[in-house]
Design a protein around this motif. Sequence first.
Motif, PDB file in Angstrom:
ATOM      1  N   THR A  72       0.835  -1.209   0.000  1.00 54.59           N
ATOM      2  CA  THR A  72       0.000   0.000   0.000  1.00 54.59           C
ATOM      3  C   THR A  72       0.865   1.252   0.000  1.00 54.59           C
ATOM      4  O   THR A  72       0.605   2.204  -0.741  1.00 54.59           O
ATOM      5  CB  THR A  72      -0.933   0.013   1.229  1.00 54.59           C
ATOM      6  OG1 THR A  72      -1.736  -1.171   1.221  1.00 54.59           O
ATOM      7  CG2 THR A  72      -1.844   1.236   1.210  1.00 54.59           C
ATOM      8  N   ILE A  73       1.897   1.250   0.838  1.00 55.09           N
ATOM      9  CA  ILE A  73       2.802   2.408   0.905  1.00 55.09           C
ATOM     10  C   ILE A  73       3.505   2.606  -0.431  1.00 55.09           C
ATOM     11  O   ILE A  73       3.597   3.741  -0.934  1.00 55.09           O
ATOM     12  CB  ILE A  73       3.829   2.219   2.036  1.00 55.09           C
ATOM     13  CG1 ILE A  73       3.132   2.253   3.397  1.00 55.09           C
ATOM     14  CG2 ILE A  73       4.916   3.281   1.970  1.00 55.09           C
ATOM     15  CD1 ILE A  73       4.019   1.898   4.561  1.00 55.09           C
ATOM     16  N   GLU A  74       3.963   1.512  -1.020  1.00 55.03           N
ATOM     17  CA  GLU A  74       4.647   1.596  -2.308  1.00 55.03           C
ATOM     18  C   GLU A  74       3.725   2.172  -3.376  1.00 55.03           C
ATOM     19  O   GLU A  74       4.116   3.054  -4.152  1.00 55.03           O
ATOM     20  CB  GLU A  74       5.122   0.201  -2.712  1.00 55.03           C
ATOM     21  CG  GLU A  74       5.912   0.166  -4.005  1.00 55.03           C
ATOM     22  CD  GLU A  74       6.356  -1.245  -4.358  1.00 55.03           C
ATOM     23  OE1 GLU A  74       6.411  -1.570  -5.561  1.00 55.03           O
ATOM     24  OE2 GLU A  74       6.650  -2.029  -3.418  1.00 55.03           O
ATOM     25  N   GLY A  75       2.469   1.690  -3.413  1.00 55.15           N
ATOM     26  CA  GLY A  75       1.504   2.205  -4.388  1.00 55.15           C
ATOM     27  C   GLY A  75       1.190   3.667  -4.163  1.00 55.15           C
ATOM     28  O   GLY A  75       1.079   4.451  -5.111  1.00 55.15           O
ATOM     29  N   GLY A  76       1.061   4.058  -2.886  1.00 58.39           N
ATOM     30  CA  GLY A  76       0.787   5.450  -2.564  1.00 58.39           C
ATOM     31  C   GLY A  76       1.918   6.371  -2.980  1.00 58.39           C
ATOM     32  O   GLY A  76       1.688   7.455  -3.523  1.00 58.39           O
ATOM     33  N   LEU A  77       3.144   5.944  -2.732  1.00 60.75           N
ATOM     34  CA  LEU A  77       4.309   6.757  -3.112  1.00 60.75           C
ATOM     35  C   LEU A  77       4.447   6.841  -4.630  1.00 60.75           C
ATOM     36  O   LEU A  77       4.843   7.881  -5.174  1.00 60.75           O
ATOM     37  CB  LEU A  77       5.583   6.193  -2.494  1.00 60.75           C
ATOM     38  CG  LEU A  77       5.679   6.272  -0.969  1.00 60.75           C
ATOM     39  CD1 LEU A  77       6.982   5.648  -0.476  1.00 60.75           C
ATOM     40  CD2 LEU A  77       5.581   7.717  -0.489  1.00 60.75           C
TER      41      LEU A  77
END
Length: 462
Positions: free
Chosen positions: A291-296
């Motif tokens: 999720t963090i990777e996609g958000g960034l």
Amino acid sequence: MADAPRFRKDAVAVPDEKHPVDETLPPFKMFTSGLQHVAAMYAGVVAPPMIVGPAVGLSATETAFLMGASLFTAGLATLLQTLGFWKIGAKLPFVNGVSFAGVTPMIAIGKGQGHDAVPVIFGAIIVAGLVGFLAAPYFGRLVRFFPPVVTGTVITLIGVSLLPVAFNWSQGGNRTAADYGSMKNIGMAALTLVIVLAMRKFLRGFLQQISILLGLVAGTLIAIPLGMANFDAVRNADLVGFPTPFHFGAPQFQVAAIISMCIVMLVCMTESTADILALGKIVGRPADAKTIEGGLRADTLGSALSPLFNGFMCSAFAQNIGLVAMTKVRSRFVVAAGGGILILLGLCPVAASVIGVVPLPVLGGAGIVLFGSVAASGIQTLAGAAMEKGENALIVAASVGIGLIPIAAPNFYHAFPKDLLVVLDSGISTGCVVAILLNLAFNHLGSRKTAAEPAAEPAFVH
């Protein structure tokens, strides 16, 4: 991993109910809830171009164009976050818009270049966005180097660096004008400040969330009969328009400017990571590494694409996270509707230019609260930075002290090479670098690791 499906007695699989994040609401509630998100972040989106435009010599009409472009690109970035595709987007009710972190560095880039600075700024943002996009899969491993002692210091410096802009607005904005610093201008700024504070104190719910916007409206209505409002930008704006790609010219790529904006991108990615973690807890869908990777990726891709449409660097808008927590409306499609509204506003130059009617003293009064809130957010983050451990207090002291040099002594670096000034004249950039290096020195290298804290999860204010 998704929850296992439930089964009826007849062995027919029945999938679990949708998570509130993935629910769609009735059209009217979807629109009004999305509009509320836009109202909560509107002032934060238009403020950076409203600061940078005049600082690099743009006219009121060109600045209004920048504001419209920022609304448009904020809408695109918000859709990337909420709807997403492939491995891009956190797919949470996550609003994106222009980050305040880039304002001071962009002004530093524009110093001495005037109108020609805009393509240089856009070129630097494009490169920083692409670098951030490539770094997104690995950034999670670097988050430990951005504990609260670092992020709190940087966010505090962002707010403090912007406050002189509010003070200049409060005096009238034009230092050569006869009424600059007059009691009339400062009085109007003070009145607006009191109105905003009173609204924040006595209003509740949605109206309290948009107290700064309401304060701007009230201050402008008072200023109109005093002859302090200027309607030129509205008269010259079209009802419908598209932010022409590279309106200010093809992007230019200067090494010093790129370095400065890459530092800002690191700050934005750290901020967004903290906000994704906080929002995941609020909506009941804890954010994992994916999720963090996609958000960034959505943040950085949105930033890289923004200059195409004359927009600036994008990052999370944490005041909207507070709105999600307050309203309990967790649907990402509501925020996507807000993104659609932002795009429509960006396609209506008149809507963007309305802010040009607001007198600068009125903006100054509201800006003291707006920018001061950013600094207060940083101080709040520092409160959880384990200041009593190791040398954290020393890290903050040195970083803030060096970061304040461009504000307290603007000519301090006058003898340095011009290319270095792009970074040194930004207290945010220098303060961030110093905080990171000192945190590494005291909390990660050698045997003194007493205060290597986990990454913060605060809700920053833009």
